[in-house]
Design a protein around this motif. Structure first.
Motif, PDB file in Angstrom:
ATOM      1  N   ASN A  88      28.292 -79.664   1.369  1.00 36.21           N
ATOM      2  CA  ASN A  88      27.797 -78.755   2.070  1.00 36.21           C
ATOM      3  C   ASN A  88      26.935 -77.339   0.939  1.00 36.21           C
ATOM      4  N   VAL A  89      27.392 -76.331   1.821  1.00 34.50           N
ATOM      5  CA  VAL A  89      26.321 -75.057   1.167  1.00 34.50           C
ATOM      6  C   VAL A  89      26.800 -75.096  -0.425  1.00 34.50           C
ATOM      7  N   ASP A  90      28.052 -75.332  -0.739  1.00 39.60           N
ATOM      8  CA  ASP A  90      28.601 -74.909  -1.708  1.00 39.60           C
ATOM      9  C   ASP A  90      28.696 -75.931  -2.864  1.00 39.60           C
ATOM     10  N   ALA A  91      28.372 -76.912  -2.473  1.00 42.08           N
ATOM     11  CA  ALA A  91      27.663 -78.461  -3.363  1.00 42.08           C
ATOM     12  C   ALA A  91      26.300 -77.102  -3.987  1.00 42.08           C
ATOM     13  N   LEU A  92      25.659 -76.579  -2.635  1.00 42.62           N
ATOM     14  CA  LEU A  92      24.107 -76.367  -3.744  1.00 42.62           C
ATOM     15  C   LEU A  92      24.448 -74.790  -4.481  1.00 42.62           C
ATOM     16  N   LEU A  93      25.216 -74.321  -4.464  1.00 41.17           N
ATOM     17  CA  LEU A  93      25.066 -73.377  -5.093  1.00 41.17           C
ATOM     18  C   LEU A  93      25.369 -74.049  -6.952  1.00 41.17           C
ATOM     19  N   GLY A  94      24.038 -73.076  -7.870  1.00 38.67           N
ATOM     20  CA  GLY A  94      23.973 -73.803  -8.925  1.00 38.67           C
ATOM     21  C   GLY A  94      23.465 -74.836  -8.971  1.00 38.67           C
ATOM     22  N   THR A  95      22.635 -75.114  -7.971  1.00 45.23           N
ATOM     23  CA  THR A  95      21.897 -76.232  -8.027  1.00 45.23           C
ATOM     24  C   THR A  95      20.726 -76.072  -8.776  1.00 45.23           C
ATOM     25  N   ASP A  96      19.842 -76.799  -9.696  1.00 43.56           N
ATOM     26  CA  ASP A  96      18.441 -76.529 -10.513  1.00 43.56           C
ATOM     27  C   ASP A  96      18.054 -77.103  -9.789  1.00 43.56           C
ATOM     28  N   VAL A 139      14.634 -73.443 -10.951  1.00 45.57           N
ATOM     29  CA  VAL A 139      15.302 -72.376 -10.922  1.00 45.57           C
ATOM     30  C   VAL A 139      16.361 -73.072 -10.739  1.00 45.57           C
ATOM     31  N   LEU A 140      17.453 -72.018  -9.850  1.00 45.51           N
ATOM     32  CA  LEU A 140      18.505 -72.235 -10.245  1.00 45.51           C
ATOM     33  C   LEU A 140      18.663 -71.431  -8.772  1.00 45.51           C
ATOM     34  N   VAL A 141      19.350 -72.443  -7.712  1.00 46.76           N
ATOM     35  CA  VAL A 141      20.258 -71.765  -6.554  1.00 46.76           C
ATOM     36  C   VAL A 141      21.194 -70.913  -6.576  1.00 46.76           C
ATOM     37  N   THR A 142      20.684 -69.539  -6.356  1.00 48.20           N
ATOM     38  CA  THR A 142      22.242 -68.580  -6.026  1.00 48.20           C
ATOM     39  C   THR A 142      23.066 -68.112  -5.225  1.00 48.20           C
ATOM     40  N   SER A 143      22.491 -68.920  -3.880  1.00 48.20           N
ATOM     41  CA  SER A 143      23.344 -68.395  -2.927  1.00 48.20           C
ATOM     42  C   SER A 143      22.300 -68.983  -1.664  1.00 48.20           C
ATOM     43  N   ILE A 144      22.788 -69.785  -0.089  1.00 50.34           N
ATOM     44  CA  ILE A 144      22.316 -70.402   1.239  1.00 50.34           C
ATOM     45  C   ILE A 144      22.191 -69.148   2.414  1.00 50.34           C
ATOM     46  N   ASP A 145      20.885 -68.560   2.464  1.00 46.92           N
ATOM     47  CA  ASP A 145      21.214 -67.673   3.435  1.00 46.92           C
ATOM     48  C   ASP A 145      20.310 -68.245   4.718  1.00 46.92           C
ATOM     49  N   GLY A 146      20.999 -68.810   5.839  1.00 44.98           N
ATOM     50  CA  GLY A 146      20.853 -69.832   6.676  1.00 44.98           C
ATOM     51  C   GLY A 146      19.791 -70.899   6.468  1.00 44.98           C
ATOM     52  N   ALA A 147      19.072 -71.392   6.079  1.00 46.27           N
ATOM     53  CA  ALA A 147      18.202 -72.566   6.346  1.00 46.27           C
ATOM     54  C   ALA A 147      17.732 -72.204   4.935  1.00 46.27           C
ATOM     55  N   THR A 148      17.807 -70.917   3.888  1.00 47.18           N
ATOM     56  CA  THR A 148      16.832 -70.769   3.191  1.00 47.18           C
ATOM     57  C   THR A 148      17.954 -70.630   1.907  1.00 47.18           C
ATOM     58  N   ALA A 149      16.969 -70.849   0.514  1.00 46.59           N
ATOM     59  CA  ALA A 149      17.753 -70.743  -0.429  1.00 46.59           C
ATOM     60  C   ALA A 149      16.888 -70.143  -1.207  1.00 46.59           C
ATOM     61  N   VAL A 150      18.241 -68.768  -1.931  1.00 47.31           N
ATOM     62  CA  VAL A 150      18.279 -67.813  -2.712  1.00 47.31           C
ATOM     63  C   VAL A 150      18.395 -68.657  -4.049  1.00 47.31           C
ATOM     64  N   ILE A 151      17.043 -67.930  -4.709  1.00 49.04           N
ATOM     65  CA  ILE A 151      16.573 -68.872  -6.798  1.00 49.04           C
ATOM     66  C   ILE A 151      16.667 -67.275  -7.201  1.00 49.04           C
TER      67      ILE A 151
END
Length: 159
Positions: A88-96, A139-151
């Motif tokens: 889920n969201v945890d798998a997106l953290l650190g994704t480029d 870019v790199l994803v540092t967190s997810i805020d709702g439906a927005t990727a924080v990069i």
């Protein structure tokens, strides 16, 4: 009253044991299983002729001992074999990813296409320099805020 409890107390213990086991099947946290085993201790004490108050004391003490001494190691053993893969969201953290629509500027948000093929609304992390990240930049994803990727912009390699 004492004669009634002495004669039919075992039925009360059986009902309690079944009730606690049913709740345990729903919760799966081993708490009610320990209370049910404590109730078995009360039932056994009653079958040996212990007074009702001693049955309650034995059931309560046994349940507390099991909850404190047996449940924590059992939970550790059961959770040790869990799936280490993030999901889920945890798998997106650190994704480029690559910026599709510039991020920053007047509206602050844009879009990025992540390495897994998903396109997300994105905004810059408040911990990074606020600038416009143009389309095509990594870019790199540092967190997810709702439906927005924080990069954050990825480090550029020097040729």
């Amino acid at each position: 009253m004492d004669d009634f409890v002495a004669s039919y107390g075992w039925i009360v213990w059986l009902v309690l044991i079944l009730l606690f086991l049913t709740i345990e099947v729903v919760t799966l946290e081993l708490t009610f299983l320990m209370i049910a085993v404590g109730s078995v201790g009360g039932l056994i004490a009653g079958l040996f002729g212990a007074p009702w108050w001693l049955q309650l004391v034995i059931a309560a003490l046994l349940a507390v001992v099991l909850l404190v001494l047996i449940r924590p190691p059992l939970l550790r053993v059961l959770k040790r074999g869990g799936d280490p893969a993030r999901s889920n969201v945890d798998a997106l953290l650190g994704t480029d990813g690559t910026v599709v629509a510039s991020v920053g500027g007047q509206f602050g948000t844009g879009q990025v296409k992540l390495a897994n093929g998903e396109t997300w609304t994105a905004r810059l992390s408040p911990l990074t320099e606020q600038r416009v990240v143009a389309a095509g930049e990594r870019v790199l994803v540092t967190s997810i805020d709702g439906a927005t990727a924080v990069i954050v912009p990825a480090e550029r390699t020097q040729p």
